[in-house]
Design a protein around this motif. Sequence first.
Motif, PDB file in Angstrom:
ATOM      1  N   MET A 148       0.880  -1.234   0.017  1.00  0.00           N
ATOM      2  CA  MET A 148      -0.213  -0.128  -0.031  1.00  0.00           C
ATOM      3  C   MET A 148       1.059   1.230   0.254  1.00  0.00           C
ATOM      4  O   MET A 148       1.624   1.232   0.725  1.00  0.00           O
ATOM      5  CB  MET A 148      -0.910   0.000   1.496  1.00  0.00           C
ATOM      6  N   LEU A 149       0.448   1.827  -0.716  1.00  0.00           N
ATOM      7  CA  LEU A 149       1.296   3.561  -0.862  1.00  0.00           C
ATOM      8  C   LEU A 149       0.043   4.462  -0.313  1.00  0.00           C
ATOM      9  O   LEU A 149      -0.978   4.357  -1.022  1.00  0.00           O
ATOM     10  CB  LEU A 149       1.645   3.992  -2.161  1.00  0.00           C
ATOM     11  N   ARG A 150       0.634   5.158   0.885  1.00  0.00           N
ATOM     12  CA  ARG A 150      -0.312   6.078   1.440  1.00  0.00           C
ATOM     13  C   ARG A 150       0.173   7.436   1.255  1.00  0.00           C
ATOM     14  O   ARG A 150       1.342   7.487   1.631  1.00  0.00           O
ATOM     15  CB  ARG A 150      -0.830   5.787   3.036  1.00  0.00           C
ATOM     16  N   ARG A 151      -0.714   8.474   0.846  1.00  0.00           N
ATOM     17  CA  ARG A 151      -0.298   9.850   0.766  1.00  0.00           C
ATOM     18  C   ARG A 151      -1.522  10.620   1.090  1.00  0.00           C
ATOM     19  O   ARG A 151      -2.631  10.241   1.028  1.00  0.00           O
ATOM     20  CB  ARG A 151       0.165  10.257  -0.706  1.00  0.00           C
ATOM     21  N   LYS A 152      -1.120  12.058   1.821  1.00  0.00           N
ATOM     22  CA  LYS A 152      -2.102  12.702   1.994  1.00  0.00           C
ATOM     23  C   LYS A 152      -2.157  13.982   1.162  1.00  0.00           C
ATOM     24  O   LYS A 152      -1.040  14.837   1.492  1.00  0.00           O
ATOM     25  CB  LYS A 152      -2.120  13.180   3.629  1.00  0.00           C
ATOM     26  N   ARG A 153      -2.826  14.120   0.259  1.00  0.00           N
ATOM     27  CA  ARG A 153      -2.895  15.195  -0.687  1.00  0.00           C
ATOM     28  C   ARG A 153      -4.037  15.666  -1.247  1.00  0.00           C
ATOM     29  O   ARG A 153      -5.289  14.918  -0.939  1.00  0.00           O
ATOM     30  CB  ARG A 153      -2.026  14.694  -1.975  1.00  0.00           C
ATOM     31  N   LYS A 154      -4.194  16.813  -1.944  1.00  0.00           N
ATOM     32  CA  LYS A 154      -5.405  16.928  -2.910  1.00  0.00           C
ATOM     33  C   LYS A 154      -5.184  16.295  -4.001  1.00  0.00           C
ATOM     34  O   LYS A 154      -6.272  15.770  -4.749  1.00  0.00           O
ATOM     35  CB  LYS A 154      -5.504  18.434  -2.964  1.00  0.00           C
ATOM     36  N   GLU A 155      -4.059  16.337  -4.644  1.00  0.00           N
ATOM     37  CA  GLU A 155      -3.900  15.613  -5.966  1.00  0.00           C
ATOM     38  C   GLU A 155      -2.874  15.081  -5.789  1.00  0.00           C
ATOM     39  O   GLU A 155      -1.628  15.232  -5.155  1.00  0.00           O
ATOM     40  CB  GLU A 155      -3.680  16.667  -6.950  1.00  0.00           C
ATOM     41  N   THR A 156      -2.433  13.620  -6.721  1.00  0.00           N
ATOM     42  CA  THR A 156      -1.308  12.554  -6.606  1.00  0.00           C
ATOM     43  C   THR A 156      -1.276  12.028  -7.924  1.00  0.00           C
ATOM     44  O   THR A 156      -2.342  11.791  -8.321  1.00  0.00           O
ATOM     45  CB  THR A 156      -1.102  12.192  -5.469  1.00  0.00           C
ATOM     46  N   VAL A 157      -0.171  11.378  -8.311  1.00  0.00           N
ATOM     47  CA  VAL A 157      -0.246  10.408  -9.172  1.00  0.00           C
ATOM     48  C   VAL A 157       0.701   9.329  -8.857  1.00  0.00           C
ATOM     49  O   VAL A 157       1.693   9.455  -8.258  1.00  0.00           O
ATOM     50  CB  VAL A 157       0.411  10.879 -10.707  1.00  0.00           C
ATOM     51  N   PHE A 158       0.166   7.948  -8.836  1.00  0.00           N
ATOM     52  CA  PHE A 158       0.849   6.699  -8.484  1.00  0.00           C
ATOM     53  C   PHE A 158       1.242   6.301  -9.859  1.00  0.00           C
ATOM     54  O   PHE A 158       0.596   5.901 -10.619  1.00  0.00           O
ATOM     55  CB  PHE A 158       0.120   5.789  -7.816  1.00  0.00           C
ATOM     56  N   SER A 159       2.654   6.211  -9.959  1.00  0.00           N
ATOM     57  CA  SER A 159       3.248   5.667 -11.159  1.00  0.00           C
ATOM     58  C   SER A 159       4.374   4.545 -11.031  1.00  0.00           C
ATOM     59  O   SER A 159       5.158   4.682 -10.257  1.00  0.00           O
ATOM     60  CB  SER A 159       3.856   6.690 -11.924  1.00  0.00           C
ATOM     61  N   GLN A 160       3.882   3.279 -11.533  1.00  0.00           N
ATOM     62  CA  GLN A 160       4.959   2.277 -11.479  1.00  0.00           C
ATOM     63  C   GLN A 160       5.011   1.386 -12.675  1.00  0.00           C
ATOM     64  O   GLN A 160       4.133   1.242 -13.518  1.00  0.00           O
ATOM     65  CB  GLN A 160       4.390   1.368 -10.120  1.00  0.00           C
ATOM     66  N   GLN A 161       6.125   0.876 -12.668  1.00  0.00           N
ATOM     67  CA  GLN A 161       6.468  -0.125 -13.881  1.00  0.00           C
ATOM     68  C   GLN A 161       6.481  -1.479 -13.316  1.00  0.00           C
ATOM     69  O   GLN A 161       7.251  -1.794 -12.289  1.00  0.00           O
ATOM     70  CB  GLN A 161       7.798   0.263 -14.701  1.00  0.00           C
ATOM     71  N   THR A 162       5.628  -2.439 -13.838  1.00  0.00           N
ATOM     72  CA  THR A 162       5.698  -3.853 -13.483  1.00  0.00           C
ATOM     73  C   THR A 162       6.343  -4.698 -14.435  1.00  0.00           C
ATOM     74  O   THR A 162       5.991  -4.746 -15.561  1.00  0.00           O
ATOM     75  CB  THR A 162       4.166  -4.375 -13.131  1.00  0.00           C
ATOM     76  N   TYR A 163       7.530  -5.587 -14.059  1.00  0.00           N
ATOM     77  CA  TYR A 163       7.879  -6.424 -14.869  1.00  0.00           C
ATOM     78  C   TYR A 163       7.659  -8.086 -14.151  1.00  0.00           C
ATOM     79  O   TYR A 163       7.643  -8.244 -13.006  1.00  0.00           O
ATOM     80  CB  TYR A 163       9.507  -6.418 -14.946  1.00  0.00           C
ATOM     81  N   ILE A 164       7.211  -8.966 -15.037  1.00  0.00           N
ATOM     82  CA  ILE A 164       7.113 -10.248 -14.492  1.00  0.00           C
ATOM     83  C   ILE A 164       7.795 -11.196 -15.300  1.00  0.00           C
ATOM     84  O   ILE A 164       7.830 -11.128 -16.630  1.00  0.00           O
ATOM     85  CB  ILE A 164       5.496 -10.468 -14.689  1.00  0.00           C
ATOM     86  N   THR A 165       8.552 -11.945 -14.715  1.00  0.00           N
ATOM     87  CA  THR A 165       9.262 -12.992 -15.316  1.00  0.00           C
ATOM     88  C   THR A 165       9.060 -14.481 -14.746  1.00  0.00           C
ATOM     89  O   THR A 165       8.788 -14.516 -13.562  1.00  0.00           O
ATOM     90  CB  THR A 165      10.948 -12.721 -15.104  1.00  0.00           C
ATOM     91  N   LYS A 166       9.184 -15.336 -15.670  1.00  0.00           N
ATOM     92  CA  LYS A 166       8.955 -16.672 -15.406  1.00  0.00           C
ATOM     93  C   LYS A 166      10.372 -17.236 -14.726  1.00  0.00           C
ATOM     94  O   LYS A 166      11.362 -17.170 -15.242  1.00  0.00           O
ATOM     95  CB  LYS A 166       8.465 -17.564 -16.655  1.00  0.00           C
ATOM     96  N   GLN A 167       9.915 -18.238 -13.718  1.00  0.00           N
ATOM     97  CA  GLN A 167      10.904 -18.456 -12.789  1.00  0.00           C
ATOM     98  C   GLN A 167      11.241 -19.928 -13.272  1.00  0.00           C
ATOM     99  O   GLN A 167      10.315 -20.887 -13.472  1.00  0.00           O
ATOM    100  CB  GLN A 167      10.805 -18.276 -11.289  1.00  0.00           C
TER     101      GLN A 167
END
Length: 625
Positions: free
Chosen positions: A606-625
């Motif tokens: 969980m990412l928690r922020r106290k704001r009026k405005e925000t942007v959550f930006s993330q890049q996901t990589y999935i690799t087979k093991q």
Amino acid sequence: MKKSKTIYWEEVLKKNTQPWASSLADAMKQDFEDHINAWPKDPPLDRSEWGHHYFCSDCGVKLKFDMTSPHAHICPECHKTFTGWPYDGAWCKIMHSAIVNNMERAAVLAHISKSDAKYRKYIHDNILFYANNYDKYEIYDRYAGKGKVYPQGLSEAIFVIAIERILRMSADLNIFSESEYNTIAQSFFIPALDLIKPQICYIHNIHAWMQSAVAACANFLDDKNLLKEAIYGEYGWINQLEKGTSEEGIWYEISASYHYYTLEALLSLAWIALENDINLFEHPTLKKMALNYMLLAYPDGRLPAFNDGWFNRNILDKCDIYEQLANFEPSIKPLLSWMYANMNPMPYTHLNSLTNSGTRTTGYSRASLSALIYGPVDLPEAEPPVRKSFLLKDTGIAVLQNDNLRVTLKFTGDGGGHDHNDKNSIEVYAYDQLISYDVGTTGYGIAFTKEWSRSSIAHNMVCINGRPQKRSKASVLNYDGKSVCAQASDAYEGVCLERSILLEESGFKDIYGVRCASESQIDWVFHCKGQVETDLPLVDKEPFTEGNGYDQLFDLKHTYFDGEFTVSFLHEGYRLDMHFEGEKGTEVIIGKCYGADRTDILSFIMLRRKRKETVFSQQTYITKQ
């Protein structure tokens, strides 16, 4: 009663020469004998209760039904024994369903084993028992309308439909005299009609079933005007179908469970209409309803557990529905062949929706009563469904997928009382595994469903001030087959939620923008199978005490971190790495949570922020093991 026009016993007997059908007949014979040996009595007269109470309050899983044990009910996971009310009442409800199932077996076996009178006698004695004793069952008003034999109007309606169908299946066997048919009409169908018909007043899965029960009564009573009202009236078949579905033919409650549940109700009435020379199977929306939800199935056949959807349901479990439609829609036949080629033999299914499992497998995947009674004699070569990205714009679901990955974005409209109100939530499937998912629902009668399954924080989304979203609509801003952006502007008062997903070859980019009218606590959450690994300087965090699912999170650790960072989920078969862009004042919380029940443990971030405005930006990589 008139002989059925839609059940061709000559074709059933022809199918019975095929190995799958003869094996099914053998299994039904054994199950019939097991049933009458375990319960050699009349149906119970005791009060029944909602089947959603028949769950373990600790584990959240369904109790094991044993027809020889009406007063002790055991959890298959923790082996705890539950006694008394409401468990005994729920047992009675399931017992009635078991008797209906056994009558369906008997109706088929009476045609296959014509010299054996016990099957005809079983139908005769049990239906007359219900007719002669229907007035002894009290009327109860529980959750979904008024019932008598069953605790609510919904299951009472399905019971009435099943009794009419069993009578129709056996009409050529001369089981009942004319005076007995009159007793069944006067003592069962007319009181059932008087109970159920006044309750119909919505476009809803329950009312679709009730309307089908009215049609069943109309067919038995040979009331043509009543049947036409059930089809063409304000809350009749046509309006249930056309007003209850999106442009893509998806039932408005979105849940796979309720989509197919309603489709079964509509099919029940369609068969009765066809008995009266009215062909509803050709309605184009019915075909869309049958075919388009199939698009949402994952490559392994599992269906998303959206809203109040039961987890781990599979499109392969729906073969009985597609068997009924195959003779009206040729494209279904090769899909049926594909389904059977990709599934293991399961306990055979019945024609009614009171409960749908037999106790035995037959060794053949096609063995079901629907295949035997309604399905084609032969099926063509298998054709797998096409797998590509698609948008169900009016429904509010976008699927981005390639050979290895699939990300589903759900931004559906108001799904009524079964909606989980989770606009812009996602699911992730990778390398043949559903790794991050909607947890669906479990029994409505246990606390876990409200405390966790229906909570906002149980979904991969953004929560504002720890509150659930309200019923609302959302819209897609753009979609091009590789990316999608959806906006929910009234899920929270004064808040705009906008999420963009871009699918890549080995992962996806997720940008979630939030704009609030005033400063708010904004929680971005993602759940996943596997153990968490990160270099963040985490320390123990006190448990949450607020509700709406937060108090169901455990083993919590957290830190405040302003820069970019990576969190990984490691599980057998894959590794999921999430790289987040930084923002000042971000609290990062990781821990454990539940999945579909309390035995299904997931990890979360969980990412928690106290704001009026925000942007959550993330890049996901999935690799087979």
